[in-house]
Design a protein around this motif. Structure first.
Motif, PDB file in Angstrom:
ATOM      1  N   GLN A 130       0.907  -1.117   0.083  1.00 19.52           N
ATOM      2  CA  GLN A 130       0.152  -0.087  -0.059  1.00 19.52           C
ATOM      3  C   GLN A 130       0.931   1.295  -0.008  1.00 19.52           C
ATOM      4  OE1 GLN A 130      -1.066  -2.658   2.259  1.00 19.52           O
ATOM      5  NE2 GLN A 130      -2.267  -3.173   0.545  1.00 19.52           N
ATOM      6  N   LEU A 131       0.575   2.333  -0.656  1.00 17.95           N
ATOM      7  CA  LEU A 131       1.025   3.462  -0.799  1.00 17.95           C
ATOM      8  C   LEU A 131       0.245   4.606  -0.483  1.00 17.95           C
ATOM      9  CD1 LEU A 131       2.855   3.121  -4.425  1.00 17.95           C
ATOM     10  CD2 LEU A 131       3.912   2.807  -1.992  1.00 17.95           C
ATOM     11  N   VAL A 132       0.404   5.435   0.520  1.00 22.95           N
ATOM     12  CA  VAL A 132      -0.534   6.449   0.943  1.00 22.95           C
ATOM     13  C   VAL A 132       0.102   7.914   0.940  1.00 22.95           C
ATOM     14  CG1 VAL A 132      -1.848   7.181   3.023  1.00 22.95           C
ATOM     15  CG2 VAL A 132      -1.426   4.640   2.525  1.00 22.95           C
ATOM     16  N   GLU A 133      -0.444   8.758  -0.046  1.00 27.34           N
ATOM     17  CA  GLU A 133       0.197   9.825  -0.226  1.00 27.34           C
ATOM     18  C   GLU A 133      -0.585  10.840   0.697  1.00 27.34           C
ATOM     19  OE1 GLU A 133      -0.607   8.234  -4.376  1.00 27.34           O
ATOM     20  OE2 GLU A 133      -1.743   8.227  -2.533  1.00 27.34           O
ATOM     21  N   SER A 134       0.038  12.148   0.920  1.00 28.23           N
ATOM     22  CA  SER A 134      -0.722  13.014   1.575  1.00 28.23           C
ATOM     23  C   SER A 134       0.224  14.448   1.454  1.00 28.23           C
ATOM     24  CB  SER A 134      -0.513  12.835   3.257  1.00 28.23           C
ATOM     25  OG  SER A 134       0.834  12.800   3.580  1.00 28.23           O
ATOM     26  N   GLY A 135      -0.225  15.572   1.640  1.00 29.84           N
ATOM     27  CA  GLY A 135       0.335  16.889   1.619  1.00 29.84           C
ATOM     28  C   GLY A 135      -0.260  17.623   0.676  1.00 29.84           C
ATOM     29  N   GLY A 136      -1.238  17.097  -0.171  1.00 27.99           N
ATOM     30  CA  GLY A 136      -2.048  17.940  -1.129  1.00 27.99           C
ATOM     31  C   GLY A 136      -2.881  19.099  -0.674  1.00 27.99           C
ATOM     32  N   ASP A 137      -2.783  20.243  -1.343  1.00 24.77           N
ATOM     33  CA  ASP A 137      -3.394  21.557  -0.690  1.00 24.77           C
ATOM     34  C   ASP A 137      -3.720  22.458  -1.969  1.00 24.77           C
ATOM     35  OD1 ASP A 137      -2.521  23.377   2.329  1.00 24.77           O
ATOM     36  OD2 ASP A 137      -4.284  23.289   1.088  1.00 24.77           O
ATOM     37  N   LEU A 138      -4.345  23.480  -1.391  1.00 24.20           N
ATOM     38  CA  LEU A 138      -4.345  24.678  -2.463  1.00 24.20           C
ATOM     39  C   LEU A 138      -3.243  25.695  -1.926  1.00 24.20           C
ATOM     40  CD1 LEU A 138      -6.051  26.806  -4.343  1.00 24.20           C
ATOM     41  CD2 LEU A 138      -7.204  27.472  -2.249  1.00 24.20           C
ATOM     42  N   VAL A 139      -2.496  26.208  -3.254  1.00 23.85           N
ATOM     43  CA  VAL A 139      -1.477  26.980  -2.936  1.00 23.85           C
ATOM     44  C   VAL A 139      -1.286  28.142  -4.013  1.00 23.85           C
ATOM     45  CG1 VAL A 139       0.074  25.483  -4.237  1.00 23.85           C
ATOM     46  CG2 VAL A 139       1.085  27.067  -2.642  1.00 23.85           C
ATOM     47  N   GLN A 140      -0.806  29.311  -3.846  1.00 22.76           N
ATOM     48  CA  GLN A 140      -0.964  30.339  -4.935  1.00 22.76           C
ATOM     49  C   GLN A 140       0.135  29.955  -5.659  1.00 22.76           C
ATOM     50  OE1 GLN A 140      -0.273  34.171  -2.846  1.00 22.76           O
ATOM     51  NE2 GLN A 140      -2.811  33.905  -2.312  1.00 22.76           N
ATOM     52  N   LEU A 200       4.917  17.031  -0.954  1.00 26.71           N
ATOM     53  CA  LEU A 200       3.933  16.016  -0.968  1.00 26.71           C
ATOM     54  C   LEU A 200       4.802  14.531  -0.321  1.00 26.71           C
ATOM     55  CD1 LEU A 200       2.459  15.723  -4.475  1.00 26.71           C
ATOM     56  CD2 LEU A 200       1.808  17.089  -2.160  1.00 26.71           C
ATOM     57  N   SER A 201       3.984  13.614   0.327  1.00 28.22           N
ATOM     58  CA  SER A 201       4.692  12.766   1.084  1.00 28.22           C
ATOM     59  C   SER A 201       3.863  11.315   0.730  1.00 28.22           C
ATOM     60  CB  SER A 201       4.283  12.697   2.793  1.00 28.22           C
ATOM     61  OG  SER A 201       4.942  13.913   3.124  1.00 28.22           O
ATOM     62  N   CYS A 202       4.694  10.254   0.500  1.00 28.47           N
ATOM     63  CA  CYS A 202       4.166   8.838   0.424  1.00 28.47           C
ATOM     64  C   CYS A 202       4.560   7.803   1.107  1.00 28.47           C
ATOM     65  CB  CYS A 202       4.468   8.726  -1.236  1.00 28.47           C
ATOM     66  SG  CYS A 202       4.090   6.811  -1.549  1.00 28.47           S
ATOM     67  N   ALA A 203       3.797   7.259   1.672  1.00 28.19           N
ATOM     68  CA  ALA A 203       4.173   6.076   3.055  1.00 28.19           C
ATOM     69  C   ALA A 203       3.745   4.999   2.284  1.00 28.19           C
ATOM     70  CB  ALA A 203       3.381   6.370   4.282  1.00 28.19           C
ATOM     71  N   PRO A 204       4.916   4.119   2.132  1.00 26.48           N
ATOM     72  CA  PRO A 204       4.737   2.882   1.626  1.00 26.48           C
ATOM     73  C   PRO A 204       4.393   1.805   3.135  1.00 26.48           C
ATOM     74  CG  PRO A 204       7.080   3.153   1.457  1.00 26.48           C
ATOM     75  CD  PRO A 204       6.559   4.301   2.130  1.00 26.48           C
ATOM     76  N   SER A 205       3.798   0.777   2.626  1.00 28.60           N
ATOM     77  CA  SER A 205       3.575  -0.284   3.562  1.00 28.60           C
ATOM     78  C   SER A 205       4.761  -1.164   3.742  1.00 28.60           C
ATOM     79  CB  SER A 205       2.369  -1.076   3.345  1.00 28.60           C
ATOM     80  OG  SER A 205       2.377  -1.905   2.379  1.00 28.60           O
ATOM     81  N   THR A 206       5.717  -0.992   2.832  1.00 30.10           N
ATOM     82  CA  THR A 206       6.977  -2.041   2.984  1.00 30.10           C
ATOM     83  C   THR A 206       8.230  -1.110   3.084  1.00 30.10           C
ATOM     84  OG1 THR A 206       7.826  -3.931   2.133  1.00 30.10           O
ATOM     85  CG2 THR A 206       7.380  -2.105   0.479  1.00 30.10           C
ATOM     86  N   ASN A 207       9.221  -1.855   3.495  1.00 33.57           N
ATOM     87  CA  ASN A 207      10.540  -0.962   3.396  1.00 33.57           C
ATOM     88  C   ASN A 207      10.814  -0.414   2.094  1.00 33.57           C
ATOM     89  OD1 ASN A 207      13.342  -0.423   3.740  1.00 33.57           O
ATOM     90  ND2 ASN A 207      13.403  -1.839   5.387  1.00 33.57           N
ATOM     91  N   LEU A 208      11.220   0.979   2.134  1.00 31.46           N
ATOM     92  CA  LEU A 208      11.440   1.765   1.046  1.00 31.46           C
ATOM     93  C   LEU A 208      12.655   1.049   0.532  1.00 31.46           C
ATOM     94  CD1 LEU A 208      10.090   3.950  -0.162  1.00 31.46           C
ATOM     95  CD2 LEU A 208      11.659   5.808   1.175  1.00 31.46           C
TER      96      LEU A 208
END
Length: 115
Positions: free
Chosen positions: A3-13, A20-28
């Motif tokens: 599983q790959l879980v992204e985060s960090g998206g937003d509205l920016v000028q 952005l971040s991506c957290a893998p469920s296994t060792n990178l």
């Protein structure tokens, strides 16, 4: 299964920065390659940046010298640091990984660049 879980998206000028971040469920370190892609409505998914287990990096021409892909093995996280964002960078950004010759995708995170 990875599983790959992204985060960090937003509205920016325009001209702003975002990470952005991506957290893998296994060792990178077990992933042979990790990438970021992006997609806008009605268009195909576009490759943005790649990092290989060998330590090499590649970038799409449209983001070169503005976006930087890197990993933190201590935190087991993949990042995409984005500078000087433009309205045309608006898209859903996806984390992509290759593990044991299989491809895996995250669910995406929305980046909107607008004043």
């Amino acid at each position: 299964q990875v599983q790959l879980v992204e985060s960090g998206g937003d509205l920016v000028q325009p001209g702003g920065s975002l990470r952005l971040s991506c957290a893998p469920s296994t060792n990178l370190n077990s992933m042979s390659a990790m990438s970021w892609y992006r997609q806008t409505p009605g268009n195909q998914r576009e490759w943005v940046a790649l990092t290989r287990s060998s330590g090499t990096f590649s970038y799409a021409d449209s983001v070169k010298d503005r976006f930087f892909i890197y990993s933190d093995t201590m935190k087991n996280m993949l990042y995409l640091q984005m500078y000087n964002l433009k309205p045309e960078d608006t898209a859903i950004y996806y984390c992509h990984g290759i593990y044991l010759s299989e491809e895996y995708w995250g669910q995406g995170t929305q980046v909107t660049v607008s004043s």
